[in-house]
Scaffold this motif. Sequence first.
Motif, PDB file in Angstrom:
ATOM      1  N   GLU A  32       0.823  -1.207   0.000  1.00 45.40           N
ATOM      2  CA  GLU A  32       0.000   0.000   0.000  1.00 45.40           C
ATOM      3  C   GLU A  32       0.862   1.264   0.000  1.00 45.40           C
ATOM      4  N   ILE A  33       1.921   1.260   0.783  1.00 46.73           N
ATOM      5  CA  ILE A  33       2.904   2.338   0.730  1.00 46.73           C
ATOM      6  C   ILE A  33       4.279   1.704   0.591  1.00 46.73           C
ATOM      7  N   GLU A  34       5.029   2.130  -0.403  1.00 50.76           N
ATOM      8  CA  GLU A  34       6.349   1.556  -0.617  1.00 50.76           C
ATOM      9  C   GLU A  34       7.302   2.618  -1.152  1.00 50.76           C
ATOM     10  N   TRP A  35       8.574   2.410  -0.888  1.00 48.63           N
ATOM     11  CA  TRP A  35       9.600   3.323  -1.360  1.00 48.63           C
ATOM     12  C   TRP A  35      10.006   2.941  -2.774  1.00 48.63           C
ATOM     13  N   ASP A  36       9.958   3.905  -3.689  1.00 48.52           N
ATOM     14  CA  ASP A  36      10.378   3.694  -5.066  1.00 48.52           C
ATOM     15  C   ASP A  36      11.811   4.206  -5.185  1.00 48.52           C
ATOM     16  N   GLU A  37      12.754   3.273  -5.212  1.00 43.56           N
ATOM     17  CA  GLU A  37      14.165   3.631  -5.219  1.00 43.56           C
ATOM     18  C   GLU A  37      14.554   4.393  -6.487  1.00 43.56           C
ATOM     19  N   GLU A  38      14.010   3.953  -7.616  1.00 38.55           N
ATOM     20  CA  GLU A  38      14.352   4.596  -8.890  1.00 38.55           C
ATOM     21  C   GLU A  38      13.897   6.047  -8.924  1.00 38.55           C
ATOM     22  N   LYS A  39      12.673   6.306  -8.468  1.00 37.22           N
ATOM     23  CA  LYS A  39      12.117   7.655  -8.539  1.00 37.22           C
ATOM     24  C   LYS A  39      12.381   8.453  -7.262  1.00 37.22           C
ATOM     25  N   GLN A  40      12.891   7.787  -6.239  1.00 43.15           N
ATOM     26  CA  GLN A  40      13.245   8.454  -4.985  1.00 43.15           C
ATOM     27  C   GLN A  40      12.033   9.166  -4.363  1.00 43.15           C
ATOM     28  N   LEU A  41      10.953   8.417  -4.231  1.00 47.31           N
ATOM     29  CA  LEU A  41       9.752   8.929  -3.582  1.00 47.31           C
ATOM     30  C   LEU A  41       8.949   7.764  -3.018  1.00 47.31           C
ATOM     31  N   TYR A  42       7.940   8.099  -2.212  1.00 48.10           N
ATOM     32  CA  TYR A  42       7.025   7.076  -1.710  1.00 48.10           C
ATOM     33  C   TYR A  42       5.851   6.941  -2.671  1.00 48.10           C
ATOM     34  N   LYS A  43       5.488   5.716  -2.932  1.00 48.63           N
ATOM     35  CA  LYS A  43       4.351   5.419  -3.795  1.00 48.63           C
ATOM     36  C   LYS A  43       3.199   4.945  -2.902  1.00 48.63           C
ATOM     37  N   PHE A  44       2.092   5.626  -2.977  1.00 46.65           N
ATOM     38  CA  PHE A  44       0.943   5.336  -2.123  1.00 46.65           C
ATOM     39  C   PHE A  44      -0.187   4.805  -2.988  1.00 46.65           C
ATOM     40  N   ASN A  45      -0.603   3.563  -2.713  1.00 44.03           N
ATOM     41  CA  ASN A  45      -1.635   2.881  -3.499  1.00 44.03           C
ATOM     42  C   ASN A  45      -2.837   2.578  -2.605  1.00 44.03           C
ATOM     43  N   PRO A  46      -3.671   3.571  -2.305  1.00 43.31           N
ATOM     44  CA  PRO A  46      -4.730   3.408  -1.304  1.00 43.31           C
ATOM     45  C   PRO A  46      -5.830   2.418  -1.677  1.00 43.31           C
ATOM     46  N   LEU A  47      -5.970   2.092  -2.971  1.00 38.11           N
ATOM     47  CA  LEU A  47      -7.009   1.144  -3.397  1.00 38.11           C
ATOM     48  C   LEU A  47      -6.445  -0.254  -3.638  1.00 38.11           C
ATOM     49  N   LEU A  48      -5.239  -0.500  -3.168  1.00 33.07           N
ATOM     50  CA  LEU A  48      -4.541  -1.740  -3.477  1.00 33.07           C
ATOM     51  C   LEU A  48      -5.390  -2.986  -3.238  1.00 33.07           C
ATOM     52  N   ASN A  49      -6.107  -3.032  -2.136  1.00 32.43           N
ATOM     53  CA  ASN A  49      -6.859  -4.236  -1.774  1.00 32.43           C
ATOM     54  C   ASN A  49      -8.347  -4.137  -2.069  1.00 32.43           C
ATOM     55  N   TRP A  50      -8.756  -3.131  -2.808  1.00 33.08           N
ATOM     56  CA  TRP A  50     -10.159  -2.999  -3.200  1.00 33.08           C
ATOM     57  C   TRP A  50     -10.470  -3.973  -4.334  1.00 33.08           C
ATOM     58  N   THR A  51     -11.700  -4.473  -4.341  1.00 33.99           N
ATOM     59  CA  THR A  51     -12.167  -5.291  -5.461  1.00 33.99           C
ATOM     60  C   THR A  51     -12.854  -4.389  -6.481  1.00 33.99           C
ATOM     61  N   THR A  52     -13.069  -4.931  -7.672  1.00 34.74           N
ATOM     62  CA  THR A  52     -13.776  -4.157  -8.702  1.00 34.74           C
ATOM     63  C   THR A  52     -15.172  -3.791  -8.229  1.00 34.74           C
ATOM     64  N   ASP A  53     -15.851  -4.716  -7.571  1.00 32.58           N
ATOM     65  CA  ASP A  53     -17.205  -4.449  -7.065  1.00 32.58           C
ATOM     66  C   ASP A  53     -17.203  -3.291  -6.071  1.00 32.58           C
ATOM     67  N   GLU A  54     -16.187  -3.227  -5.231  1.00 30.87           N
ATOM     68  CA  GLU A  54     -16.104  -2.137  -4.261  1.00 30.87           C
ATOM     69  C   GLU A  54     -15.876  -0.800  -4.948  1.00 30.87           C
ATOM     70  N   VAL A  55     -15.076  -0.812  -5.995  1.00 27.02           N
ATOM     71  CA  VAL A  55     -14.825   0.416  -6.760  1.00 27.02           C
ATOM     72  C   VAL A  55     -16.115   0.900  -7.412  1.00 27.02           C
ATOM     73  N   VAL A  56     -16.819  -0.002  -8.065  1.00 26.11           N
ATOM     74  CA  VAL A  56     -18.062   0.360  -8.757  1.00 26.11           C
ATOM     75  C   VAL A  56     -19.116   0.841  -7.767  1.00 26.11           C
ATOM     76  N   GLU A  57     -19.215   0.188  -6.622  1.00 22.13           N
ATOM     77  CA  GLU A  57     -20.186   0.583  -5.603  1.00 22.13           C
ATOM     78  C   GLU A  57     -19.901   1.996  -5.100  1.00 22.13           C
ATOM     79  N   TYR A  58     -18.630   2.322  -4.918  1.00 25.60           N
ATOM     80  CA  TYR A  58     -18.246   3.662  -4.468  1.00 25.60           C
ATOM     81  C   TYR A  58     -18.657   4.713  -5.504  1.00 25.60           C
ATOM     82  N   LEU A  59     -18.416   4.402  -6.781  1.00 22.10           N
ATOM     83  CA  LEU A  59     -18.791   5.338  -7.845  1.00 22.10           C
ATOM     84  C   LEU A  59     -20.289   5.617  -7.831  1.00 22.10           C
TER      85      LEU A  59
END
Length: 231
Positions: A152-179
């Motif tokens: 969900e949060i990881e260090w990107d060594e190449e780009k020298q920044l933190y990458k934040f993926n807040p929907l990492l564990n969401w399912t497609t159904d959860e995404v559609v329901e939110y929309l």
Amino acid sequence: MKDNLLKKVVESKTLEEKLKQIAKIIQGKIVFSTSFGIEDQVISHAIFSQNIKNVEVFTLDTGRLFPETYAVWDKTQLQYNAKIKAFYPNSNTIENYINENGINAFYNSVDLRKECCFIRKVEPLNRALVGATVWITGLRAEQSNNRNSVKEIEWDEEKQLYKFNPLLNWTTDEVVEYLKKNAVPYNLLHNEGFVSIGCAPCTRAIKPGDDFRAGRWWWEDQSKKECGLHK
């Protein structure tokens, strides 16, 4: 960022809480890259509806997007009275590529396709990320086998920044329901079987049961379908 601060973000219960936490914790530049897919629209809604000012939302206009993508881009800005910054390919570089190889050269070889992706996506992304401390993305583990090891949060060594993926564990159904619940505008191509929507010449609808990435670069080997934005 210290581990205990990262933990606060990950342990926050809702998407909105996670975004508020990251915006509160980080003193540096925070950016969110959107391609206007359903995942990105969820995050855009969470940012714009909460008026989180210190997250810069940007997109990469490759010059080969679907009309429906431009339509949802415009609708999103109007609905939230928000600005989405655009980054474009270097004009000289893309002119040289097309003049030397042809307008649709990416169909001819994997190398030419990857070069096109680099010119139209990777290089503009690198410019967009200059000075960023955190890069927010709409990546989900369900989207590809290559993304199962993503955190969900990881260090990107190449780009020298933190990458934040807040929907990492969401399912497609959860995404559609939110929309639906939040009346979020979305790309109408999703109604026609398009799951992952990129450039028009390189994206098509998929059939039920197909792999999530089957509609991208379908003329190539199926083992790994990425453009270089996410490694």
